[in-house]
Design an enzyme around this catalytic site. Structure first.
Site, PDB file in Angstrom:
ATOM      1  N   GLU A 106     -53.481 -15.867 -18.456  1.00  0.00           N
ATOM      2  CA  GLU A 106     -52.726 -16.359 -19.610  1.00  0.00           C
ATOM      3  C   GLU A 106     -53.029 -15.449 -20.800  1.00  0.00           C
ATOM      4  O   GLU A 106     -54.192 -15.209 -21.120  1.00  0.00           O
ATOM      5  CB  GLU A 106     -53.131 -17.799 -19.925  1.00  0.00           C
ATOM      6  CG  GLU A 106     -52.773 -18.307 -21.301  1.00  0.00           C
ATOM      7  CD  GLU A 106     -51.282 -18.321 -21.557  1.00  0.00           C
ATOM      8  OE1 GLU A 106     -50.871 -17.885 -22.653  1.00  0.00           O
ATOM      9  OE2 GLU A 106     -50.524 -18.762 -20.663  1.00  0.00           O
ATOM     10  N   ARG A 127     -26.383 -27.888 -26.443  1.00  0.00           N
ATOM     11  CA  ARG A 127     -27.059 -27.236 -27.559  1.00  0.00           C
ATOM     12  C   ARG A 127     -26.303 -26.043 -28.129  1.00  0.00           C
ATOM     13  O   ARG A 127     -26.331 -25.800 -29.338  1.00  0.00           O
ATOM     14  CB  ARG A 127     -28.467 -26.818 -27.105  1.00  0.00           C
ATOM     15  CG  ARG A 127     -29.362 -28.009 -26.868  1.00  0.00           C
ATOM     16  CD  ARG A 127     -30.632 -27.645 -26.156  1.00  0.00           C
ATOM     17  NE  ARG A 127     -31.511 -28.805 -26.090  1.00  0.00           N
ATOM     18  CZ  ARG A 127     -32.711 -28.780 -25.532  1.00  0.00           C
ATOM     19  NH1 ARG A 127     -33.158 -27.664 -24.985  1.00  0.00           N
ATOM     20  NH2 ARG A 127     -33.449 -29.866 -25.514  1.00  0.00           N
ATOM     21  N   GLU A 182     -38.642 -19.501 -17.217  1.00  0.00           N
ATOM     22  CA  GLU A 182     -37.909 -18.787 -18.249  1.00  0.00           C
ATOM     23  C   GLU A 182     -37.983 -17.275 -18.093  1.00  0.00           C
ATOM     24  O   GLU A 182     -37.208 -16.551 -18.727  1.00  0.00           O
ATOM     25  CB  GLU A 182     -38.425 -19.201 -19.640  1.00  0.00           C
ATOM     26  CG  GLU A 182     -37.474 -18.863 -20.770  1.00  0.00           C
ATOM     27  CD  GLU A 182     -37.975 -19.304 -22.132  1.00  0.00           C
ATOM     28  OE1 GLU A 182     -37.349 -18.938 -23.135  1.00  0.00           O
ATOM     29  OE2 GLU A 182     -39.002 -20.020 -22.187  1.00  0.00           O
ATOM     30  N   GLY A 215     -40.891 -32.083 -23.155  1.00  0.00           N
ATOM     31  CA  GLY A 215     -41.287 -32.172 -21.757  1.00  0.00           C
ATOM     32  C   GLY A 215     -40.525 -33.126 -20.873  1.00  0.00           C
ATOM     33  O   GLY A 215     -40.970 -33.429 -19.764  1.00  0.00           O
TER      34      GLY A 215
END
Length: 521
Positions: A86, A351, A485, A100
């Site tokens: 990470e 959106r 993503e 979430g």
């Protein structure tokens, strides 16, 4: 992955990067200092046999959000020696900060509520929002595996919101034609990433923080066999930190998310998204893993489709608290153009259409409601007022004057909206009016300004249904997987709210399973 919780529910671009879009991607890559293919380092160009390895594992997972943790869990469960890195100092990435909620098809929660859903309807909703640019086959995989994956998260220790009777909540999101989104509780995505990380720790796998991927290493046959990682980098600086070569005997899984915080790269894709447009993502959401993937031969798709979250406030930075108040009000309150005092959109549309409608006005719009009409008794209101993004007013006139809106027009528009609430029919935009909606006509009144922020990158590397990364010839790059993503093409032009959770977890699991079973001979 912010939510749009509520109580009711053209354009054409080529899928692959060609022509002007290709130039845009290459421009973004050059901003990072990536050399052309012929000038890459020996390891990226395919001479990994000369690499001196510092560390070794079977499966190297890059990123610790939903996708990376799901991939690591599945790879470890399949018997692989797993290492997960990470870039930032905190485990969870954007996922830990997200609302979430999880779009789940044919769940026990839908059955309890009598909601009729189908894989086809789920896929159709994704395709409509994505302007039919989506990879339909991958959308179908998400829909088909969403329920088993949600149930798996519970087995892995994740928690989801329950009411006083112990039942899970179900919400209809903007853009979905039926209620299918299972709500997260207080703590949001951390209710998944936290337990997942703890589960991995019990299995002997700890997330290694402050480690940034800068380069993928391939052997003479074109297989990805490892990566160059920088230990303890300074922010997003790829030249900082100590280079470490990590060998991956089976595969590398890219789960590093999007590039919403990479100002130069995102502006190369969409020139509108300059430094005047804020971003909801954590600071580590930048493009170095995408650059490394393209340098290793991966195809990038849809990098110029960048989703803006419409119900954000320009009066706070980052994700803030606005969405935890304003998105819930979208079912119940009108969004008004400051210049005209008129509504501009069905507040429960997807959106992209919502954000585009606000942007077309040229300035922040205003959402106005009153106490009795608040969603969920005013969930998030106290935090919004404390943050200074929401203001209380004694009258609609006072609210209109405060925001510089034409008073008579605002009064007329809210009166018209109230008739829609009473009759349960939105004659102007067709928004579904909730059964429990109340007219906006009693003090105190509340106003909040709305202006979109960069939220989700629909673009990334091209993958097949097995999450294998494809090259420019649409051939599999052996040893390289990607999900979440970091992948492009799945959501098309616009991702539906709560579908990112499904995408990340479903495909993270697939990537981890397949990486662990990768045949290297």
């Amino acid at each position: 992955m912010g939510s749009t919780k509520s109580h009711s529910t053209g354009v054409s671009r080529r899928s692959f990067i060609t022509g002007a879009a290709a130039a845009s991607v290459l421009a973004g890559l050059s901003l990072a200092g990536c050399a052309p293919q012929g000038e890459q380092t020996a390891s990226a160009a395919g001479n990994g046999t000369n690499t001196k390895w510092d560390e070794e594992c079977d499966v190297l997972v890059v990123g610790s959000g939903y996708t990376g943790l799901a991939a690591a869990l599945e790879a470890k469960n399949a018997g692989a020696d797993v290492k997960i890195i990470e870039k930032t100092a905190r485990v969870g990435g954007n996922s830990a900060l997200a609302a979430g909620d999880f779009a789940v098809c044919n769940s026990s929660v839908q059955e309890r509520e009598g909601v009729q859903d189908s894989v086809e309807q789920y896929v159709d909703d994704m395709m409509v929002a994505g302007l039919y640019l989506n990879d339909k086959e991958k959308c179908r995989v998400i829909a088909e595996k969403s329920n088993e994956t949600w149930e798996w998260t519970i087995e892995m220790g994740a928690t989801w919101a329950k009411n006083d009777d112990g039942d899970y909540f179900l919400y209809p999101y903007g853009g979905h034609t039926v209620m299918r989104s299972i709500a997260q509780g207080e703590g949001g995505g951390a209710n998944v990433t936290g337990p997942f990380a703890e589960k991995l720790k019990e299995m002997g796998v700890e997330v290694e923080t402050k480690r940034m991927l800068t380069e993928l290493v391939k052997d003479e046959n074109g297989r990805v066999i490892g990566a160059i990682v920088h230990d303890k980098p300074s922010g997003n600086d790829t030249e900082s930190g100590t280079p470490v070569a990590i060998k991956a005997n089976k595969a590398v899984v890219l789960a590093a998310g999007g590039f919403g915080r990479d100002l130069d790269f995102r502006q190369a894709q969409d020139p509108r998204l300059d430094d005047t447009v804020d971003c909801t993502n954590q600071e580590g959401a930048t493009a170095e893993s995408l650059r490394a993937s393209v340098a290793a031969g991966a195809m990038a798709v849809h990098t110029d489709w960048i989703q803006l979250l419409p119900f954000m406030s320009p009066d706070e930075q980052g994700y803030g608290v606005a969405a935890f108040y304003t998105d819930g009000q979208a079912s119940y309150a009108p969004t008004l153009d400051v210049a005209t005092g008129k509504r501009i959109v069905n507040e429960l549309t997807d959106r992209k259409r919502y954000a585009d409608a606000i942007l077309e006005t040229g300035q922040p719009c205003v959402q106005i409601t009153c106490k009795k009409a608040l969603y969920d008794g005013g969930s998030g209101l106290e935090s919004a007022i404390k943050a200074g993004i929401t203001t209380e007013f004694a009258s609609i006139e006072e609210a209109a004057e405060h925001y510089g809106m034409p008073v008579d027009a605002v009064k007329e528009e809210i009166a018209r909206y109230n008739t829609f609430v009473t009759n349960k029919v939105d004659e102007d935009f067709g928004k579904p009016i909730p059964d429990d909606a109340q007219t906006i006509d009693e003090a105190p009144f509340y106003g909040v300004r709305l202006w979109p922020k960069v939220h989700h990158c629909m673009g990334g590397v091209k993958t097949d249904v097995d999450c294998r990364v494809l090259d420019m010839n649409l051939q599999v790059i052996p040893g390289l997987y990607a999900a979440g993503e970091a992948v492009g093409g799945i959501h098309g032009a616009c991702r539906l709210g709560s579908c990112a959770t499904a995408d990340c977890l479903v495909n993270g699991r697939i990537a981890g399973q397949n990486a662990a079973n990768e045949q290297t001979v």
